[in-house]
Enzyme design. Structure first.
Site, short mmCIF file in Angstrom:
data_model
loop_
_atom_site.label_atom_id
_atom_site.label_comp_id
_atom_site.label_asym_id
_atom_site.label_seq_id
_atom_site.Cartn_x
_atom_site.Cartn_y
_atom_site.Cartn_z
N HIS A 129 40.02 55.95 44.75
CA HIS A 129 40.60 57.08 45.50
C HIS A 129 41.71 57.77 44.70
O HIS A 129 41.95 58.96 44.87
CB HIS A 129 41.17 56.60 46.83
CG HIS A 129 40.12 56.03 47.75
ND1 HIS A 129 40.42 55.22 48.81
CD2 HIS A 129 38.77 56.16 47.75
CE1 HIS A 129 39.31 54.87 49.43
NE2 HIS A 129 38.29 55.41 48.81
N PHE A 373 37.59 48.53 48.34
CA PHE A 373 38.37 48.52 47.11
C PHE A 373 38.93 49.89 46.74
O PHE A 373 38.97 50.26 45.55
CB PHE A 373 37.54 47.96 45.95
CG PHE A 373 36.59 46.87 46.36
CD1 PHE A 373 37.08 45.67 46.85
CD2 PHE A 373 35.22 47.04 46.31
CE1 PHE A 373 36.23 44.67 47.27
CE2 PHE A 373 34.36 46.05 46.73
CZ PHE A 373 34.86 44.86 47.22
N CYS A 374 39.34 50.66 47.74
CA CYS A 374 39.88 52.01 47.49
C CYS A 374 38.89 52.87 46.71
O CYS A 374 39.30 53.71 45.90
CB CYS A 374 41.21 51.97 46.74
SG CYS A 374 42.51 51.19 47.66
N ALA A 375 37.61 52.64 46.94
CA ALA A 375 36.58 53.46 46.29
C ALA A 375 35.45 53.62 47.31
O ALA A 375 34.31 53.26 47.05
CB ALA A 375 36.10 52.81 45.01
#
Ligand code: PMP
Length: 458
Positions: A129, A373-375
């Site tokens: 992100h 995982f912030c993705a």
């Protein structure tokens, strides 16, 4: 009982690896950390250097005291150390110290932003992100597609560079993914970007700790224009990161944060900004963080980044080959398509990722990461969940989210630790299977491709 081939022991370089944590079976055992993609424990050398430097710590740049002069020298010398580590050129590049990769990318987004026109940024669907969101509100953003294996589709990159006809300001891409570990061919991408008069940023948060980086001379079409990374992922967790780029880019415009340290002259109504990098480092800098980063770079360079990569590649192959043999394990990246750093995303069919992560910690003291995982866009694509289906999670935040379990290796992890993980995974699979009550309520939570049909029908 396995006989492991001799491998150098790097464990003694790290703080805290022998710390005991409670285990479900009773008693305690050394914690196993397979969450190095999130952050890493410090090197002993980092702690030593901080302790050694602390007595001379002082204000930098504007202080005339003896300690101030020494501190300024240490701080300024660090820029050179950073550049040498990544093959940057000091007469061309500037090194800006920031908090972390996220701040570095936001800073660059601000620097490149032209409020008078929406210029094009090409990013990709495999980004964290931190390499997606900073671009969205300031630019017209287009996303390079992935292939079936979750690697970048370079033909799509070429198509998009062509479609925007020389209007792409920047191609921004992760050096290595924090979800799959896939390493992107950054020099090939750089050559493509430059052919279309675009520049390239490499988000090296996951690359810098695990593989050698060469920014290369600007005369090479394959050179990297901008690079960002965080020290806390390279065994120096003291709040420092870097943004490297052509000095001339940062000479233009006013900084997004102004204040002390950024100026040459201030009158009652005028300001003359200092040169980069000072103009970009508002306020008192994190000198101890920089000391930590230098110590980490020296330690990693002493080992050699090629050796670091090989060591972790061995762990990756060892773990992945064994996971491939476990019938209930679904893996989301293969060993055969792209080179990878030591990151393995997986699910156990029918068991929610959060449950697996909790049991690994509770029963075996093994730390992993679970979720997206912030993705999130990348994980959705790997799980083959159409974007329109994500709406229900926005409408109902209590709905258990799709995701994965991720193990990510550091230089100090061992094959014995991998075996511990595999044994416990096997036990978790068997015991959760035997509890029919658990399965009937949680089977629906595993959004793996094997259970996707269930998900789609509900
Ligand atoms: N990019 C990637 C690929 C990452 O893995 C991370 C951290 N997980 C970031 C960017 C952001 O790094 P930081 O949290 O240090 O800003």
């Amino acid at each position: 009982m396995h006989i492991f081939p001799f491998r150098p022991n790097y464990r003694e370089l790290f703080v805290g690896l022998e710390n005991l944590v409670p285990q479900g079976k009773g008693g305690s055992a050394p914690a196993v950390n397979f969450d190095n993609a999130a952050t890493t424990p410090p090197f002993y050398k980092v702690m030593q250097e901080i302790n050694q430097f602390a007595p001379i710590y002082s204000s930098i740049h504007r202080g005339t005291g003896y300690k101030s002069v020494l501190s300024s020298q240490v701080y300024e010398r660090a820029r050179k150390t950073v550049l040498n580590f990544v093959g940057g050129l000091s007469d061309y590049n500037t090194v800006i110290f920031v908090k972390n990769t996220t701040e570095a990318i936001n800073k660059l987004a601000y620097r490149l932003w032209n409020p008078r026109k929406k210029e094009v940024i090409l990013t990709t669907w495999m980004e964290h992100h931190s390499n997606l969101l900073p671009w969205r509100d300031k630019f017209q953003v287009d996303y390079v597609e992935l292939d079936e294996q979750g690697s970048l589709n370079l033909e799509d990159l070429e198509r998009k560079l062509q479609r925007h006809q020389g209007a792409v300001k920047l191609v921004t891409v992760s050096g290595a993914s924090n979800v799959t570990g896939i390493m992107n061919p950054i020099h090939r991408i750089a050559e493509m970007a430059h052919r279309y008069q675009a520049k390239i940023l490499v988000d090296a948060a996951q690359l810098a700790p695990h593989a050698a980086i060469e920014m290369r001379p600007i005369s090479s079409p394959e050179h990297i224009d901008f690079l960002a990374f965080s020290a806390h992922k390279m065994y120096a967790p003291f709040g420092i990161g870097v943004l490297i780029g052509p000095r001339q880019v940062f000479e233009q415009g006013s900084p997004e944060h102004s204040g002390g340290g950024t100026v040459r002259l201030v009158t009652q109504d005028r300001v003359i900004w200092d040169d980069p990098p000072y103009k970009e480092e508002a306020g008192t800098p994190n000198i101890l963080g920089v000391v930590a980063l230098v110590a980490a770079i020296e330690t990693l360079s002493g080992i050699g980044m090629k050796t670091v990569f090989k060591q972790e590649e061995h762990l990756l192959q060892y773990a992945q080959r064994k996971l491939e043999k476990m019938v209930d394990v679904e893996l989301y990246a293969s060993l055969t398509t792209s080179p990878r750093i030591g990151v393995i995303p997986f699910n156990i069919v029918g068991i929610h990722h959060e449950r697996v992560a909790q049991l690994l910690s509770r029963e075996g003291g093994i730390a992993v990461r679970n979720g997206c995982f912030c993705a999130q866009p990348y994980v959705q694509k790997l799980l083959r969940i159409p974007d329109k289906d994500m709406g229900k999670f926005m409408d109902n935040p209590l709905l258990p989210r799709p995701g994965m379990v991720r193990i990510s290796f550091g230089l100090y992890n061992t094959c014995e630790e991998v075996d511990q993980l595999l044994t416990l995974l096997q036990e978790i699979t068997v015991s959760e299977r035997n509890k029919t009550k658990f399965l009937s309520s949680s089977g629906k939570l595993g959004y793996t491709s094997k259970t996707l049909s269930y998900y789609n029908n509900n």
